[in-house]
Design a protein around this motif. Sequence first.
Motif, short mmCIF file in Angstrom:
data_model
loop_
_atom_site.label_atom_id
_atom_site.label_comp_id
_atom_site.label_asym_id
_atom_site.label_seq_id
_atom_site.Cartn_x
_atom_site.Cartn_y
_atom_site.Cartn_z
N GLY A 140 -11.21 9.98 -20.28
CA GLY A 140 -10.82 8.61 -20.01
C GLY A 140 -10.42 8.33 -18.57
N VAL A 141 -10.79 9.20 -17.64
CA VAL A 141 -10.50 8.98 -16.23
C VAL A 141 -11.71 8.28 -15.60
CG1 VAL A 141 -10.13 10.11 -14.00
CG2 VAL A 141 -8.94 10.95 -16.03
N TYR A 142 -11.44 7.22 -14.84
CA TYR A 142 -12.49 6.46 -14.17
C TYR A 142 -12.47 6.78 -12.68
CZ TYR A 142 -13.23 3.81 -18.40
OH TYR A 142 -13.54 3.45 -19.68
N LEU A 143 -13.54 7.38 -12.19
CA LEU A 143 -13.70 7.70 -10.77
C LEU A 143 -14.86 6.89 -10.21
CD1 LEU A 143 -13.41 11.60 -10.87
CD2 LEU A 143 -11.63 9.98 -10.27
N PHE A 144 -14.62 6.21 -9.09
CA PHE A 144 -15.65 5.41 -8.44
C PHE A 144 -15.79 5.86 -6.99
CE2 PHE A 144 -13.94 2.86 -11.87
CZ PHE A 144 -15.10 2.49 -12.53
N TYR A 169 -7.43 5.49 -12.84
CA TYR A 169 -8.48 4.75 -12.15
C TYR A 169 -8.39 5.11 -10.68
CZ TYR A 169 -11.12 0.72 -10.37
OH TYR A 169 -12.03 -0.08 -9.74
N ILE A 170 -9.42 5.75 -10.15
CA ILE A 170 -9.42 6.20 -8.77
C ILE A 170 -10.69 5.70 -8.10
CG2 ILE A 170 -9.38 8.22 -7.24
CD1 ILE A 170 -7.91 9.72 -9.52
N HIS A 186 -0.84 9.95 -16.59
CA HIS A 186 -1.75 8.96 -17.16
C HIS A 186 -1.53 7.54 -16.63
CE1 HIS A 186 1.72 8.41 -19.83
NE2 HIS A 186 1.22 7.22 -20.08
N SER A 187 -2.60 6.79 -16.63
CA SER A 187 -2.62 5.37 -16.25
C SER A 187 -2.26 5.10 -14.80
CB SER A 187 -1.71 4.55 -17.18
OG SER A 187 -2.15 4.66 -18.50
N THR A 188 -2.51 6.06 -13.93
CA THR A 188 -2.25 5.88 -12.51
C THR A 188 -3.49 5.27 -11.84
OG1 THR A 188 -0.63 7.65 -12.34
CG2 THR A 188 -1.86 7.15 -10.34
N THR A 189 -3.26 4.39 -10.87
CA THR A 189 -4.33 3.78 -10.10
C THR A 189 -4.18 4.21 -8.64
OG1 THR A 189 -4.43 1.86 -11.56
CG2 THR A 189 -5.32 1.58 -9.34
N ILE A 190 -5.28 4.71 -8.07
CA ILE A 190 -5.29 5.10 -6.65
C ILE A 190 -6.44 4.35 -5.99
CG2 ILE A 190 -5.45 6.98 -4.98
CD1 ILE A 190 -4.53 8.87 -7.26
N LEU A 191 -6.11 3.54 -4.99
CA LEU A 191 -7.10 2.72 -4.32
C LEU A 191 -7.28 3.15 -2.87
CD1 LEU A 191 -5.82 -0.72 -5.66
CD2 LEU A 191 -7.70 0.65 -6.55
N SER A 192 -8.43 2.80 -2.30
CA SER A 192 -8.69 3.10 -0.89
C SER A 192 -9.40 1.93 -0.21
CB SER A 192 -9.52 4.37 -0.75
OG SER A 192 -10.77 4.19 -1.38
N SER A 193 -9.17 0.75 -0.74
CA SER A 193 -9.71 -0.47 -0.12
C SER A 193 -8.82 -1.63 -0.56
CB SER A 193 -11.16 -0.71 -0.55
OG SER A 193 -11.26 -0.85 -1.94
N ASN A 194 -8.99 -2.75 0.12
CA ASN A 194 -8.18 -3.92 -0.19
C ASN A 194 -8.98 -5.17 0.16
OD1 ASN A 194 -5.99 -5.40 -1.00
ND2 ASN A 194 -4.75 -5.00 0.82
N HIS A 195 -8.71 -6.25 -0.52
CA HIS A 195 -9.35 -7.52 -0.20
C HIS A 195 -8.85 -8.02 1.16
CE1 HIS A 195 -11.44 -8.44 -3.95
NE2 HIS A 195 -10.43 -7.85 -4.55
N ILE A 196 -9.74 -8.62 1.90
CA ILE A 196 -9.35 -9.29 3.15
C ILE A 196 -8.97 -10.72 2.77
CG2 ILE A 196 -10.18 -10.12 5.39
CD1 ILE A 196 -12.14 -7.68 5.34
N TYR A 197 -7.86 -11.19 3.29
CA TYR A 197 -7.44 -12.56 3.00
C TYR A 197 -6.84 -13.19 4.27
CZ TYR A 197 -3.25 -9.80 2.03
OH TYR A 197 -2.22 -8.89 2.09
N VAL A 209 1.67 4.73 -12.14
CA VAL A 209 1.92 4.48 -10.72
C VAL A 209 0.69 3.81 -10.12
CG1 VAL A 209 2.18 5.67 -8.49
CG2 VAL A 209 3.57 6.37 -10.45
N THR A 210 0.91 2.95 -9.14
CA THR A 210 -0.17 2.35 -8.37
C THR A 210 0.01 2.75 -6.91
OG1 THR A 210 -0.36 0.46 -9.87
CG2 THR A 210 -1.27 0.19 -7.66
#
Length: 190
Positions: A69-73, A91-92, A108-119, A148-149
């Motif tokens: 159940g781990v989502y890697l993109f 979710y990574i 479990h249920s941790t989100t790790i991001l490496s991008s962000n929306h420009i606003y 954790v996010t």
Amino acid sequence: MKRGREKFSKFKPLISVVSWFISLFPRKIRLRYFIHLRNRTGLIGIGLRYATLKTIAKSVGENVSIQPGVYLFHIENIEIGNNVSIHPMCYIDGDGGIKIGNDVSIAHSTTILSSNHIYDSYMVPIKDQGMEKRFTQICNNIWIGAKVTILGGVVINEGVVVAAGAIITKDCDSNSVYAGVPAKKIRELI
């Protein structure tokens, strides 16, 4: 009682052979196979995910456990060190690059991001302003609690504990405990 890494080591030669065999297929097929394995349970699921991940990620160390159940993109931009466990429902997204060091446990249920929306402009819908890639680094000896996010561009330095439910928006000092929304240092580790 043996820990997971001791049990894992006896399968190392078999995993190497399986990984080599999987690497013979085109990258697109290996990626589809990895996605197909996402919810496969048991040791076979963990072993096959690991063997496949070694062929598509930027780098993967020894004794890496990717639970079901781990989502890697954007896996090609993800580096994972030795003795890392990533638990279910994480979710990574490695779009801007993610490096996970050695001896890291991600609950479990941790989100790790490496991008962000420009606003930048209120005149243009946010969805039309594009994305900004931001390299994220999780150093060695880290424990990330459940739900954790971690936002893009953050560095979590060595020896950090992140309490469950925290949102990491800034770099974390070494040997410290972080908690809250947004996360703040609540104490130093001795």
